[in-house]
Write a protein that holds these residues in place. Structure first.
Motif, mmCIF file in Angstrom:
data_model
loop_
_atom_site.group_PDB
_atom_site.id
_atom_site.type_symbol
_atom_site.label_atom_id
_atom_site.label_comp_id
_atom_site.label_asym_id
_atom_site.label_seq_id
_atom_site.Cartn_x
_atom_site.Cartn_y
_atom_site.Cartn_z
ATOM 1 N N PHE A 54 13.661 1.604 -22.995
ATOM 2 C CA PHE A 54 14.202 2.632 -22.081
ATOM 3 C C PHE A 54 13.096 3.625 -21.457
ATOM 4 O O PHE A 54 13.032 3.744 -20.370
ATOM 5 N N LEU A 55 12.279 4.030 -22.254
ATOM 6 C CA LEU A 55 10.886 4.751 -21.910
ATOM 7 C C LEU A 55 10.344 4.104 -20.771
ATOM 8 O O LEU A 55 9.859 4.454 -19.739
ATOM 9 N N MET A 56 10.024 2.686 -21.019
ATOM 10 C CA MET A 56 9.131 1.950 -20.099
ATOM 11 C C MET A 56 10.135 1.625 -18.874
ATOM 12 O O MET A 56 9.423 1.866 -17.614
ATOM 13 N N LEU B 230 9.663 2.584 -14.451
ATOM 14 C CA LEU B 230 9.629 1.523 -13.549
ATOM 15 C C LEU B 230 10.885 1.468 -12.663
ATOM 16 O O LEU B 230 10.494 1.186 -11.398
ATOM 17 N N THR B 231 12.092 1.777 -13.110
ATOM 18 C CA THR B 231 13.200 1.657 -12.130
ATOM 19 C C THR B 231 12.985 2.900 -11.164
ATOM 20 O O THR B 231 13.506 2.612 -9.972
ATOM 21 N N TYR C 196 1.197 1.877 -19.936
ATOM 22 C CA TYR C 196 1.743 2.045 -21.282
ATOM 23 C C TYR C 196 0.234 1.714 -22.454
ATOM 24 O O TYR C 196 0.309 2.477 -23.407
ATOM 25 N N MET C 197 -0.650 0.840 -21.849
ATOM 26 C CA MET C 197 -1.784 0.407 -22.577
ATOM 27 C C MET C 197 -2.664 1.757 -22.763
ATOM 28 O O MET C 197 -3.223 2.011 -23.834
ATOM 29 N N ILE C 198 -2.678 2.491 -21.646
ATOM 30 C CA ILE C 198 -3.550 3.603 -21.476
ATOM 31 C C ILE C 198 -3.292 4.782 -22.378
ATOM 32 O O ILE C 198 -4.032 5.449 -23.112
ATOM 33 N N GLY C 199 -1.995 4.912 -22.464
ATOM 34 C CA GLY C 199 -1.119 5.711 -23.394
ATOM 35 C C GLY C 199 -1.550 5.590 -24.807
ATOM 36 O O GLY C 199 -1.936 6.388 -25.521
ATOM 37 N N ALA D 177 5.655 5.890 -19.623
ATOM 38 C CA ALA D 177 5.069 4.715 -20.027
ATOM 39 C C ALA D 177 3.892 4.969 -20.994
ATOM 40 O O ALA D 177 3.838 4.460 -22.017
ATOM 41 N N GLY D 178 3.066 5.998 -20.690
ATOM 42 C CA GLY D 178 2.395 6.667 -21.756
ATOM 43 C C GLY D 178 2.823 7.009 -22.974
ATOM 44 O O GLY D 178 2.403 6.595 -23.980
ATOM 45 N N LEU D 179 4.055 7.704 -22.930
ATOM 46 C CA LEU D 179 4.765 8.034 -24.131
ATOM 47 C C LEU D 179 5.251 6.847 -24.890
ATOM 48 O O LEU D 179 4.920 6.922 -26.244
ATOM 49 N N ALA D 180 5.732 5.841 -24.367
ATOM 50 C CA ALA D 180 6.262 4.666 -24.904
ATOM 51 C C ALA D 180 4.864 4.164 -25.613
ATOM 52 O O ALA D 180 5.063 3.753 -26.606
#
Lengths: 390, 304
Positions: B19-21, B25-26, B43-46, B201-204
């Protein structure tokens, strides 16, 4: 009369030129994986190989060599192109370096047919050990199943009777579990194949706990293994159900990303940095001095590949044009291996000792492996029977 | 039965992560009409920034606090430098450009952090497990992930329904020109929306750090599932993303957990395990196909 003299002079000149040509460096082509996240594997193999060359000031077995390295990006088609280029443009007669079995299967059969010697410093798929074996193909590392077989035997001898198996759902995953089952005599509590590249193992771990096995054997290379071990420890299971696996998830570089979650895990290997023999002590010290880190399994294989080739080049005086003689020289395996002892089986894969190691925390705070015991001595592989060497 | 409850929790936790991702995106996809394949890179940077700061300071909270602005700022810079040039282009150009961004960021992390995966551990105060229901010990960290996800869902709901910015975002989504004519700074708004998406995304990513290997390319494995989620939920809809994410999380987890047992009733164990492994990896795509046949615009489409 003058004409005849000229012919003699020319003939003498040609004869004289031969030894000069032989002293030109022998080219060795290394196709390996240096990019992608698996790139450190190729880096280790290359550094180990290069160390052997540097120790002889650019020579192997007293013969000057030139190491050509190229990155296959873990892609079979790219590796094939590099092999073509090495053979056609650079006239390389000796190739080595491939990390992954699927890449090896794509490249090796083609190059060995072109009268080129291939020495594998890592990948040892069953196909190339059995039906697809070839006189020009040597594996100086292991046959893929070896590192699972040793764990299977150890787990049986240690009295575990109900083991849970886990591997990714692709051919190598099934091969590795088959290797384990060949020497494991107890009951199988469960055999689970996960998605290749899966990151979350919560569902599998919950099912595993419910199956109540007395041990777990897993083959999950790279990041998958890190994920599994971390989540396994977070579920608290590492305190109750011991984990076993082949050495691939426990090299010294990967361990620093898993840390405590891997402590106590026992894994099968043909080498460890603490093996007590002169060649190994010398190698580990030299590698640490040159690169500032403890060598991994892969580095030891690269180093052994280089020294094996060195022993053969010495016997043929650096003349790689006579493939037969070179092949015979390699087959003797007359080199000081860091593994203590080494010979080639009829299918030109290693006959060697296999060990069980345990992941421990070293005095310097780094995570590493400690050798517990030799489980197999002079162990070969089951594919010798299938190999009809021509 | 207890195993079933545990697997439901596992499914929920995976769903929350998705959901976080997918919320980010949505938003980008639905409001800005941009296909952003590089969402996994944030996501990877986070995860990378979180792991580095946590390792330096020893504090997981500081790691999270550093990861969020890092992902959001990177996102906004990318929006200004790259995506702004793509709004008027067709989707294929956007796919190409953002695919290039994936490679750029993967290589960048290798240059900056090296090829070895980074280490990140669960903070000590979340390391244990809790018995939510007697007999089912569940890792506290995963419960914390579920809680954070629910909190983020509530905050997003409030942002979109109760604040002026939320209203402007919705207005910009329905009719870009009209909103611009009414004095809304659309460019700034898009940058903010993109920053919000990459922040999530970073949080995820930083929350996945202690569970997963923090390594180059880690974003791609979750990105595919994220796209499945927003297609199932309805593109541009946050509520759809929530429903889709939970559904995908549950179907994936329960499929992996119970398909082998189910098939063993009918086939020999070895055969059942093999078929179940293949079926389980297909399950979310079968779900997507079924949803699309039933509701071609997704479960909860954004507009009407």
């Amino acid at each position: 009369m003058g004409k005849r003299l000229l012919v003699v002079v020319v003939a003498l000149a040609v004869l004289a030129a031969v030894p000069v040509m032989a002293m030109e460096p022998v080219k060795i082509g290394m196709i390996t994986t240096l990019s992608t996240k698996a790139g450190y594997l190729g880096e280790e193999i290359r550094d180990g190989f290069q160390l052997a060359i540097d120790q002889e000031d650019g020579k192997l077995g007293g013969v000057p060599v030139e190491l050509l390295v190229d990155d296959d990006g873990r892609k079979p088609e790219k590796a094939k192109q590099i092999a073509d280029r090495f053979i056609k443009r650079d006239k390389v007669k000796i190739l080595t370096g491939i990390v992954f079995s699927n890449v090896a299967i794509a490249v090796v059969p083609k190059v060995v047919r072109q009268d080129v010697i291939y020495v594998s410093p890592n990948a040892g798929p069953s196909l190339l050990a059995g039906k697809g074996c070839h006189a020009n193909y040597f594996n100086v590392a292991y046959q893929n199943d070896n590192l699972d077989e040793v764990v299977g035997k150890y787990v049986t001898e240690a009295g575990f009777k109900n083991v849970y198996l886990l591997a990714p759902n692709y051919p190598a995953g099934k091969d590795h579990l088959a290797g384990f089952k060949r020497y494991y005599k107890g009951n199988i509590a469960g055999e689970v194949y996960t998605k290749l590249g899966q990151s979350d193992y919560a569902a599998e771990i919950a099912a595993l706990r419910a199956a109540k096995p007395d041990a777990v054997f897993f083959f999950l290379p790279g990041g998958m293994g890190i994920n599994f071990l971390k989540q396994y420890a977070q579920a608290g299971l590492n305190q109750t159900i011991p984990v076993f696996g082949p050495a691939f998830s426990f090299d010294e570089r990967l361990l620093q990303a898993v840390k405590d979650a891997a402590l106590g895990v026992k894994n099968g290997s043909q080498w460890s940095h603490d093996l007590d023999n002169p060649a190994n002590r010398q190698f580990v010290a030299a590698f640490r001095k040159a690169y500032g880190r403890t060598p991994t399994l892969y580095a030891s294989q690269g180093y052994d590949a280089a020294r094996l080739l060195g022993s053969a080049l010495k016997q043929v005086d650096g003349d790689v044009t006579k493939t037969d003689a070179l092949r015979e020289a390699i087959r003797k395996a007359d080199f000081p291996t860091v593994r203590g002892q080494f010979a080639f089986a009829p299918n030109q894969h290693p006959v060697q000792d296999l060990y069980i190691r345990e992941v421990v925390k070293g005095a310097d705070g780094k995570y590493t492996n400690k050798t517990l015991e030799a489980v197999f001595t002079d162990h070969s592989n089951v594919y010798v029977e299938e190999c009809k060497m021509k | 039965m207890l195993l079933f409850v545990e697997q439901i929790l596992n499914g929920l936790q995976l769903g929350i992560m998705l959901f976080l991702m997918s919320a980010g995106l949505t938003l980008v996809f639905g409001i800005m009409q941009v296909i952003n394949l590089a969402h996994g890179s944030f996501y990877m940077i986070g995860a990378y920034v979180g792991a580095t700061v946590t390792a330096q300071t020893g504090s997981f909270v500081l790691g999270c606090l550093a990861a969020l602005p890092a992902a959001a700022l990177t996102g906004m810079v990318v929006e200004i430098l790259v995506l702004r040039r793509l709004y008027e282009r067709d989707h294929l150009d956007q796919v190409l450009a953002t695919f290039g961004l994936i490679m750029f960021f993967n290589e960048l992390t290798r240059i900056v952090w090296g090829r070895q995966p980074l280490f990140m551990d669960v903070p000590a105060w979340l390391a244990g497990s809790v018995e939510l229901i007697p007999g089912v010990p569940y890792p506290s960290y995963r419960i914390a992930v579920i809680a954070v996800g629910i909190l983020v869902g509530v905050l997003l709901y409030l942002l979109f329904t109760r604040t002026r910015t939320g209203m402007q975002i919705r207005a910009g989504a329905s009719n870009r020109e009209m909103a611009g004519a009414l004095g809304v700074n659309i460019r700034l708004l898009y940058t903010l929306v993109f920053g919000l998406g990459t922040l999530l995304a970073g949080l995820a990513g930083v929350m996945a750090g202690p569970i997963l290997a923090v390594e180059s390319g880690m974003g791609e494995s979750i990105l595919i599932l994220t796209f499945v989620v927003i297609v199932i939920g309805g593109i541009g809809s946050i509520r759809g993303a929530l429903a889709g994410a939970l559904l995908v999380g549950l179907v994936d987890t329960l499929g992996r957990a119970f398909l082998p047992l189910l098939l063993r009733l009918f086939f020999s164990p070895a055969y059942a395990d093999g078929v179940a492994a293949s079926l389980a990896s297909m399950s979310v795509y079968l779900l997507m196909a079924a949803v699309l046949v039933w509701r071609p615009r997704g479960l909860l489409p954004a507009h009407g």
